[in-house]
Design an enzyme around this catalytic site. Structure first.
Site, mmCIF file in Angstrom:
data_model
loop_
_atom_site.group_PDB
_atom_site.id
_atom_site.type_symbol
_atom_site.label_atom_id
_atom_site.label_comp_id
_atom_site.label_asym_id
_atom_site.label_seq_id
_atom_site.Cartn_x
_atom_site.Cartn_y
_atom_site.Cartn_z
ATOM 1 N N SER A 1 35.306 31.242 -18.743
ATOM 2 C CA SER A 1 36.305 31.659 -19.463
ATOM 3 C C SER A 1 37.409 30.549 -19.300
ATOM 4 O O SER A 1 38.184 30.343 -20.292
ATOM 5 C CB SER A 1 37.058 32.819 -19.211
ATOM 6 O OG SER A 1 37.596 32.992 -17.991
ATOM 7 N N GLY A 13 38.925 27.005 -16.574
ATOM 8 C CA GLY A 13 38.831 26.085 -15.438
ATOM 9 C C GLY A 13 37.435 25.266 -15.412
ATOM 10 O O GLY A 13 36.813 24.996 -16.532
ATOM 11 N N SER A 62 30.486 25.678 -4.505
ATOM 12 C CA SER A 62 31.157 25.966 -3.550
ATOM 13 C C SER A 62 32.443 25.527 -3.073
ATOM 14 O O SER A 62 33.195 25.529 -4.150
ATOM 15 C CB SER A 62 30.207 25.461 -1.956
ATOM 16 O OG SER A 62 30.654 25.831 -0.794
ATOM 17 N N TYR A 87 38.271 33.702 1.739
ATOM 18 C CA TYR A 87 37.749 32.517 0.888
ATOM 19 C C TYR A 87 36.487 31.696 1.404
ATOM 20 O O TYR A 87 35.698 31.523 0.890
ATOM 21 C CB TYR A 87 38.774 31.750 0.162
ATOM 22 C CG TYR A 87 38.396 30.889 -0.893
ATOM 23 C CD1 TYR A 87 37.974 31.213 -2.195
ATOM 24 C CD2 TYR A 87 38.472 29.443 -0.608
ATOM 25 C CE1 TYR A 87 37.636 30.494 -3.183
ATOM 26 C CE2 TYR A 87 38.006 28.687 -1.629
ATOM 27 C CZ TYR A 87 37.791 28.965 -2.681
ATOM 28 O OH TYR A 87 37.141 28.091 -3.796
ATOM 29 N N LYS A 89 32.863 31.257 1.024
ATOM 30 C CA LYS A 89 31.997 29.981 0.607
ATOM 31 C C LYS A 89 31.002 29.381 1.994
ATOM 32 O O LYS A 89 29.942 28.771 1.664
ATOM 33 C CB LYS A 89 32.961 28.691 0.319
ATOM 34 C CG LYS A 89 33.870 29.193 -1.078
ATOM 35 C CD LYS A 89 33.061 29.297 -2.130
ATOM 36 C CE LYS A 89 33.855 29.349 -3.276
ATOM 37 N NZ LYS A 89 33.247 29.448 -4.659
HETATM 38 N N1 NAP Z 1 39.836 24.276 -8.547
HETATM 39 C C1 NAP Z 1 39.763 24.020 -7.285
HETATM 40 O O1 NAP Z 1 40.351 23.367 -6.840
HETATM 41 C C2 NAP Z 1 38.497 24.469 -6.596
HETATM 42 C C3 NAP Z 1 37.890 23.984 -5.482
HETATM 43 C C4 NAP Z 1 36.675 24.294 -5.086
HETATM 44 C C5 NAP Z 1 35.999 25.315 -5.332
HETATM 45 N N2 NAP Z 1 36.419 25.765 -6.532
HETATM 46 C C6 NAP Z 1 35.652 26.968 -7.053
HETATM 47 O O2 NAP Z 1 35.405 26.935 -8.581
HETATM 48 C C7 NAP Z 1 34.788 27.712 -8.994
HETATM 49 C C8 NAP Z 1 35.478 27.913 -10.477
HETATM 50 O O3 NAP Z 1 37.011 28.051 -10.335
HETATM 51 P P1 NAP Z 1 38.214 27.391 -11.039
HETATM 52 O O4 NAP Z 1 39.064 26.515 -10.088
HETATM 53 O O5 NAP Z 1 37.713 26.905 -12.397
HETATM 54 O O6 NAP Z 1 39.321 28.650 -11.282
HETATM 55 P P2 NAP Z 1 39.501 29.781 -12.696
HETATM 56 O O7 NAP Z 1 40.006 28.906 -13.764
HETATM 57 O O8 NAP Z 1 40.281 30.668 -12.169
HETATM 58 O O9 NAP Z 1 38.070 30.162 -12.831
HETATM 59 C C9 NAP Z 1 37.457 31.083 -12.164
HETATM 60 C C10 NAP Z 1 36.359 31.903 -13.087
HETATM 61 O O10 NAP Z 1 35.752 32.722 -12.379
HETATM 62 C C11 NAP Z 1 35.671 33.785 -13.109
HETATM 63 N N3 NAP Z 1 35.523 35.326 -12.638
HETATM 64 C C12 NAP Z 1 36.326 35.806 -11.488
HETATM 65 N N4 NAP Z 1 35.608 37.074 -11.074
HETATM 66 C C13 NAP Z 1 34.499 37.221 -11.890
HETATM 67 C C14 NAP Z 1 33.574 38.053 -12.048
HETATM 68 N N5 NAP Z 1 33.635 39.291 -11.310
HETATM 69 N N6 NAP Z 1 32.673 37.839 -12.950
HETATM 70 C C15 NAP Z 1 32.732 36.809 -13.798
HETATM 71 N N7 NAP Z 1 33.402 35.856 -13.687
HETATM 72 C C16 NAP Z 1 34.688 36.124 -12.759
HETATM 73 C C17 NAP Z 1 37.166 33.927 -13.770
HETATM 74 O O11 NAP Z 1 37.138 34.946 -15.017
HETATM 75 P P3 NAP Z 1 38.305 35.747 -15.644
HETATM 76 O O12 NAP Z 1 38.925 34.944 -16.696
HETATM 77 O O13 NAP Z 1 37.548 36.830 -16.193
HETATM 78 O O14 NAP Z 1 39.187 36.203 -14.512
HETATM 79 C C18 NAP Z 1 37.203 32.463 -14.290
HETATM 80 O O15 NAP Z 1 36.544 32.233 -15.542
HETATM 81 C C19 NAP Z 1 35.204 28.964 -8.229
HETATM 82 O O16 NAP Z 1 34.030 29.497 -7.486
HETATM 83 C C20 NAP Z 1 36.128 28.245 -6.984
HETATM 84 O O17 NAP Z 1 35.931 28.816 -5.815
HETATM 85 C C21 NAP Z 1 37.715 25.708 -7.233
#
Ligand code: NAP
Length: 298
Positions: A13, A15, A144, A158, A162
């Site tokens: 959706s 990010g 991760s 968190y 991971k």
């Molecule tokens: N951004 C960073 O700095 C960073 C760094 C390292 C790792 N990550 C990892 O990257 C991944 C994506 O995160 P992002 O940074 O892109 O943040 P984000 O924009 O908040 O995206 C998170 C996504 O996960 C979805 N989600 C949460 N719970 C869910 C569920 N039960 N079923 C299906 N979808 C669900 C959210 O959907 P909804 O719209 O429905 O809430 C959203 O689409 C995560 O695993 C995060 O831990 C991010």
């Protein structure tokens, strides 16, 4: 394997997931951007993705998938296979972070964190693997984090989710390579996505009264993380490159970050220790064979 791959992405959706979907679809791949509640709270995101697909004639589709719901996961995977005839790549991306002093995180918050970030991937992998094993090809890609290798203070649950994902993804790799299926881990650093605004704060604040200066840790860490966040397209470009790397030639881990923070060093040490451990279990030859098999399966 067809060079145009059938790809399911969780949490598309916003990010990273959204960027992966757009980047991969623009390269001609057949992409299923899955999300929770595309008819309700994510209706705007779903409509934007569908509009993009139409405008640019992309093979990009929206499906409902909540990684915490077995039925939802199985239904989405079945729908991909029914529509596309196969499934080549599953990108386990859905996730969020709980933050705060660890004692203030309730058991329910801790369970939900693990249910999404860890068991969510277990559900998706269990749903796609029978199809990948039948095809004798496939890629499980796990998003991760550097926080899957180093402990970020006040993000203990968190990190736990991971770290758990890292262990599982590596273990899958040993078992699946001989069947032409690869398990890969991506470890992004801090990137500018909605993740920081979606952080769930530890709910049991009454527990923090005696913590004194330790109460400042969550705020300090969060502001440094948010302040150092890079352009998330870097991660999407890396994922595109991993997807398009021939089977059998992909690394187990990819660290994508402007700041190393020692994660590369930990990866190198763990790789060396792990190879010794495989030897100690008498599996070094097996895993060599496994890796060769995977290379020839591509
Ligand atoms: N951004 C960073 O700095 C960073 C760094 C390292 C790792 N990550 C990892 O990257 C991944 C994506 O995160 P992002 O940074 O892109 O943040 P984000 O924009 O908040 O995206 C998170 C996504 O996960 C979805 N989600 C949460 N719970 C869910 C569920 N039960 N079923 C299906 N979808 C669900 C959210 O959907 P909804 O719209 O429905 O809430 C959203 O689409 C995560 O695993 C995060 O831990 C991010």
């Amino acid at each position: 394997m067809d060079s145009k791959q059938v790809i399911l992405i969780t949490g598309a959706s916003t990010g990273f997931g959204r960027l992966f979907a757009e980047t991969l679809a623009r390269r001609g791949h057949i992409v299923f951007a899955t999300m929770r509640d595309p008819g309700g709270r994510n209706a705007k995101n779903a409509a934007e993705i569908r509009a993009l697909a139409k405008r640019e004639s992309l093979n990009l589709h929206v499906l409902e998938l909540d990684v915490t719901d077995d039925t939802s996961v199985e239904r989405a995977v079945r729908s991909v296979v029914d529509q596309a005839g196969r499934i080549d790549v599953a990108i386990n991306n859905a996730g969020y972070a709980v933050a705060g002093l660890e004692e203030a995180v309730t058991l329910e918050q801790a369970r939900q964190q693990l249910d999404t970030n860890f068991f969510g991937s277990v559900r998706v992998n269990r749903a796609v693997l029978p199809h990948m094993r039948r095809q004798r090809s496939g890629l499980l890609l796990h998003i991760s984090s550097g926080a899957g290798r180093v402990v970020v203070p006040s993000f203990g649950f968190y990190c736990a989710s991971k770290f758990a994902l890292e262990a599982l993804a590596e273990s899958y790799r040993y078992e699946l390579a001989a069947q032409g299926i690869e398990s890969v881990i991506v470890q992004p650093g801090a990137y500018e996505t909605p993740i920081f605004g979606n952080v769930v704060r530890a709910a049991d604040q009454a527990r923090t009264e005696t913590y004194g200066v330790a109460n400042e840790i969550p705020g300090k860490v969060s502001s440094v993380l948010a302040g150092s966040a890079g352009n998330p397209q870097e991660v999407a470009d890396a994922v595109l490159q991993i997807v398009e790397t021939p089977a059998g030639q992909r690394q187990l881990r990819y660290r994508i970050s402007a700041a190393s923070l020692g994660v590369d060093e930990i990866n190198a040490v763990c790789d060396s220790v792990q190879n010794k451990l495989l030897g100690a279990f008498g599996l070094a030859d097996d895993t060599t064979f496994v890796r060769r098999s995977a290379a020839s399966a591509g």
